[in-house]
Every structure is written in structure tokens, then in C-alpha cells.
Design a protein around this motif. Sequence first.
Motif, PDB file in Angstrom:
ATOM      1  N   TYR A  94       0.801  -1.076   0.045  1.00  0.00           N
ATOM      2  CA  TYR A  94      -0.028   0.021   0.050  1.00  0.00           C
ATOM      3  C   TYR A  94       0.826   1.213   0.092  1.00  0.00           C
ATOM      4  CZ  TYR A  94      -2.288   3.824   2.330  1.00  0.00           C
ATOM      5  OH  TYR A  94      -2.793   5.136   2.883  1.00  0.00           O
ATOM      6  N   VAL A  95       1.809   1.108   0.863  1.00  0.00           N
ATOM      7  CA  VAL A  95       2.633   2.490   1.081  1.00  0.00           C
ATOM      8  C   VAL A  95       3.503   2.633  -0.371  1.00  0.00           C
ATOM      9  CG1 VAL A  95       4.888   3.444   2.127  1.00  0.00           C
ATOM     10  CG2 VAL A  95       2.996   2.342   3.556  1.00  0.00           C
ATOM     11  N   LEU A 116      -5.644  14.063  -0.867  1.00  0.00           N
ATOM     12  CA  LEU A 116      -6.659  12.980  -0.913  1.00  0.00           C
ATOM     13  C   LEU A 116      -7.144  13.085   0.599  1.00  0.00           C
ATOM     14  CD1 LEU A 116      -5.082  10.218  -2.923  1.00  0.00           C
ATOM     15  CD2 LEU A 116      -6.995  11.815  -3.626  1.00  0.00           C
ATOM     16  N   GLY A 117      -6.291  13.206   1.673  1.00  0.00           N
ATOM     17  CA  GLY A 117      -6.677  13.422   2.851  1.00  0.00           C
ATOM     18  C   GLY A 117      -7.659  14.334   3.512  1.00  0.00           C
ATOM     19  N   SER A 118      -7.394  15.471   2.575  1.00  0.00           N
ATOM     20  CA  SER A 118      -8.621  16.643   2.818  1.00  0.00           C
ATOM     21  C   SER A 118      -9.976  16.501   2.255  1.00  0.00           C
ATOM     22  CB  SER A 118      -7.937  17.863   2.341  1.00  0.00           C
ATOM     23  OG  SER A 118      -7.747  17.986   0.822  1.00  0.00           O
ATOM     24  N   GLU A 119     -10.047  15.276   1.245  1.00  0.00           N
ATOM     25  CA  GLU A 119     -11.267  15.073   0.625  1.00  0.00           C
ATOM     26  C   GLU A 119     -11.569  13.706   1.177  1.00  0.00           C
ATOM     27  OE1 GLU A 119      -9.904  14.743  -3.520  1.00  0.00           O
ATOM     28  OE2 GLU A 119      -9.610  16.778  -3.834  1.00  0.00           O
ATOM     29  N   LEU A 120     -11.069  13.138   2.024  1.00  0.00           N
ATOM     30  CA  LEU A 120     -11.635  11.660   2.411  1.00  0.00           C
ATOM     31  C   LEU A 120     -13.105  11.502   2.948  1.00  0.00           C
ATOM     32  CD1 LEU A 120     -10.368   8.763   3.030  1.00  0.00           C
ATOM     33  CD2 LEU A 120     -10.519   9.457   5.571  1.00  0.00           C
ATOM     34  N   GLN A 121     -13.675  10.600   2.467  1.00  0.00           N
ATOM     35  CA  GLN A 121     -15.186  10.376   2.905  1.00  0.00           C
ATOM     36  C   GLN A 121     -14.699   9.501   4.372  1.00  0.00           C
ATOM     37  OE1 GLN A 121     -17.162   8.263   0.020  1.00  0.00           O
ATOM     38  NE2 GLN A 121     -16.678   9.468  -1.607  1.00  0.00           N
ATOM     39  N   THR A 149      -0.098  12.125  17.467  1.00  0.00           N
ATOM     40  CA  THR A 149       1.122  11.594  16.672  1.00  0.00           C
ATOM     41  C   THR A 149       0.729  10.265  15.769  1.00  0.00           C
ATOM     42  OG1 THR A 149       1.666  10.093  18.327  1.00  0.00           O
ATOM     43  CG2 THR A 149       2.704  12.280  18.222  1.00  0.00           C
ATOM     44  N   TYR A 150       1.477  10.238  14.752  1.00  0.00           N
ATOM     45  CA  TYR A 150       1.130   9.066  13.634  1.00  0.00           C
ATOM     46  C   TYR A 150       2.388   8.617  13.275  1.00  0.00           C
ATOM     47  CZ  TYR A 150      -0.095   6.259   9.755  1.00  0.00           C
ATOM     48  OH  TYR A 150      -0.208   5.379   8.518  1.00  0.00           O
ATOM     49  N   PRO A 174      10.431   4.999   1.391  1.00  0.00           N
ATOM     50  CA  PRO A 174      10.089   6.286   1.842  1.00  0.00           C
ATOM     51  C   PRO A 174       8.308   6.113   1.961  1.00  0.00           C
ATOM     52  CG  PRO A 174      10.108   6.153  -0.623  1.00  0.00           C
ATOM     53  CD  PRO A 174      10.901   5.059  -0.044  1.00  0.00           C
ATOM     54  N   ARG A 175       7.807   6.943   2.921  1.00  0.00           N
ATOM     55  CA  ARG A 175       6.278   6.847   3.216  1.00  0.00           C
ATOM     56  C   ARG A 175       5.730   8.157   3.446  1.00  0.00           C
ATOM     57  NH1 ARG A 175       8.016   3.806   8.788  1.00  0.00           N
ATOM     58  NH2 ARG A 175       8.862   5.480   9.916  1.00  0.00           N
ATOM     59  N   ARG A 176       6.260   9.084   2.741  1.00  0.00           N
ATOM     60  CA  ARG A 176       5.709  10.282   2.688  1.00  0.00           C
ATOM     61  C   ARG A 176       4.360  10.679   2.402  1.00  0.00           C
ATOM     62  NH1 ARG A 176       6.994  15.404  -1.685  1.00  0.00           N
ATOM     63  NH2 ARG A 176       5.248  16.680  -1.001  1.00  0.00           N
ATOM     64  N   GLN A 177       3.855   9.839   1.383  1.00  0.00           N
ATOM     65  CA  GLN A 177       2.318  10.086   0.904  1.00  0.00           C
ATOM     66  C   GLN A 177       1.511   9.715   2.250  1.00  0.00           C
ATOM     67  OE1 GLN A 177       1.450  11.838  -1.584  1.00  0.00           O
ATOM     68  NE2 GLN A 177       3.579  11.847  -2.112  1.00  0.00           N
ATOM     69  N   ASP A 178       1.806   8.337   2.838  1.00  0.00           N
ATOM     70  CA  ASP A 178       1.011   8.011   3.897  1.00  0.00           C
ATOM     71  C   ASP A 178       0.997   8.813   5.024  1.00  0.00           C
ATOM     72  OD1 ASP A 178      -0.452   5.609   5.222  1.00  0.00           O
ATOM     73  OD2 ASP A 178       1.263   5.825   6.596  1.00  0.00           O
ATOM     74  N   ALA A 179       2.111   9.462   5.396  1.00  0.00           N
ATOM     75  CA  ALA A 179       2.160  10.381   6.393  1.00  0.00           C
ATOM     76  C   ALA A 179       1.468  11.522   6.315  1.00  0.00           C
ATOM     77  CB  ALA A 179       3.731  10.659   6.860  1.00  0.00           C
TER      78      ALA A 179
END
Length: 334
Positions: free
Chosen positions: A58-59, A78-83, A132-133, A142-147
Motif C-alpha cells: 500500500y505505501v 486526498l486526506g482533505s477530501e476523504l469520506q 502523533t502518527y 519512503p512513506r511520505r504520502q501515507d504520513a
Amino acid sequence: MKKVTLNGSFPMIRAAVMGPVVRALDQSGADCDTLLQAFGMSRRLLSNPYEMLPLTRYVAAFERAAEVLGESSLGLRLGSELQLTELGPAGLVFLSSPTLRAALRKFALALASWQNTTACELLHDDEWPIWTYQIASPQIWPRRQDAEYSLSIMCHMIRLVRGAAWNPVEVHFEHAAPADLKPYARIFRVPVRFQQPCNGMILRPQDLAASLKSADTQMARMMERHATDLIASDTVPHSIVEQVRDLITRRLAHEKLIVADIAKDLGLSHRSLQRHLAEQGTSVRQILREERQRSVAGLLERDGLTNAAIARAVGYADATVLWRATRNWKNKPT
């Protein structure tokens, strides 16, 4: 024989999290199916939002999607548009909690039903609370997008219950600062710091005590129970044999099973996986054969299933391949 554990379980996440990524690829006209295939996924696999995927895939798929779309801040958007339904019970527990403090704590507990090996908690540093997450495995990088997706989601959710004008005090990310900082200013509207010890969002103490208009005690209890049931039903086995067997069972009908990919999903090298299994008198090939035999035996008891359908259900190309396999099984000990 020695029992091997991998920190209790291997990193997994629900297929529902790929929904926003797939939509973004489809909306742009990108070749979503090819990207999914490159990471051992398909639309058929993702059609069940409760299906569990290796977190590593996924990452990595999220990072690749950002590259394909040429949108380095894809996770933020995508985070700001999440359902909220795409977060499963965690999103609904958050929405129905009585206060923000309760919402953040209950969310962290319920999130374990959606993904594991993730550190998500509300901490107090002197007078400033911080949510925190962080993915617990440092090898997933890398995992920038998930963070950025995760912190953008949390900011979005708090605004849903506190109002669109709400802002955190400060936002932290563990990765280095990108060249373009404008998307961060647009999403968070506060200072953002990079290369920090963990990903986090600093809040005001008074934020935590505020009552939420969306509070629903009955809904919160139902979703907490649902999350608990999911965690119990999908607890990942601890022994290496059980973990390989569990992963093979989940993937049997959906993808080509390659030993190197299974090892990677478990956080091991190809050689290490083979060594651990050999110590317990088995191998990936043997476990795969056993699971196919078990599945075929169960499917043969169902009415109306053709041999071709049974073959596809256990990962074979057609009925002829299934027939050859079953003939070989009769000549080998189980």
C-alpha cells in the motif's frame, strides 16, 4: 522446533484505504490497473473493503501513484477530501465521540481494526497536546504520502466536528521538506516543520475539552464493538508457518504467489524465509500445496461449481492445470 515471531505480526492494512488512490488515478486517466498489478493488487481484490493488504505494498503503491500523477502532494489532497466511511469504524467512532479528547483516543484504538503496526496516540508535552502518527516499521520507507495523507485526514476530521475555520497550532513530519511548501500552507494554514522525530499535529488544550455536536453515544458504542470484533477476527498468527499460511490463504485466488514477494511482505529476505520454514520442516511450496488441497476439498462440496471455477478460486489458470495438480497430490504425502 523453534517458534519464530515477527514482532507479533506482519504489517497489514484494509483494502478500503486504496479507494481514494484508485479514484485519483481513474479521474486523471492514468493506467490504474497496470499500477495495481505492479504491486500485487487488482480491482477485484480491492472490491472487498475489508480485504487485508500488506502495508508495504500500500505505501509503495501510494508513492508510485504520486509519481505517475506528477502530484507530489497527493496524500495531502486526498486526506482533505476523504469520506469518513473509508476509515471503517475508526472514522465513525471519531465522529460520534462526545469530546475531541475522547474522539482522538477512541480513534487510535479503533484504527487497529483497519491497520496494524502503526503508532497513533494523543500525547501531552507540557501544556501542548500532540496527536502523533507513525508506521512502526522503519524498513517501510519512503512513506511520505501515507504520513501526509494521515495528518491531512486528521485535520479534515477535526474541522468536520469543530468547524471549517479550525486550525492546529503546528504540524510536524518525519521526512525532509519538499521544494514546494504551498500545499501545506493551503491544507494546514499553520507552520509546518520537517525532519522531526515523528509525524504529529500540535493542538490547543482547550480543543480537547470541547463538546462535539456530532456526538452519538449509541453509534460510538456500536462502532467500538465493531472494531473490537474486527481486531479479534483478523488477529494475525504469530508463528512463521502460520503467517505464511495466512498470507497464502488471503492471496490464493487474487494473484500469482512468488516466494520473494511473500518474504518481502513478511519483512524477511528470500533466504531467511526459506531457512525459517526449513527449521520447521516445511516450505512455501508445501504450504501452498496444502492450502490448495484444503480449498479444493471444500469447493468440491459446493453444488454448481465447475472445475474451471474451482481452478480459478485456487489460483490455477484452468481446469486442466487443476486436474494435473490433483493427480500429483495423490502421489505425494500431505
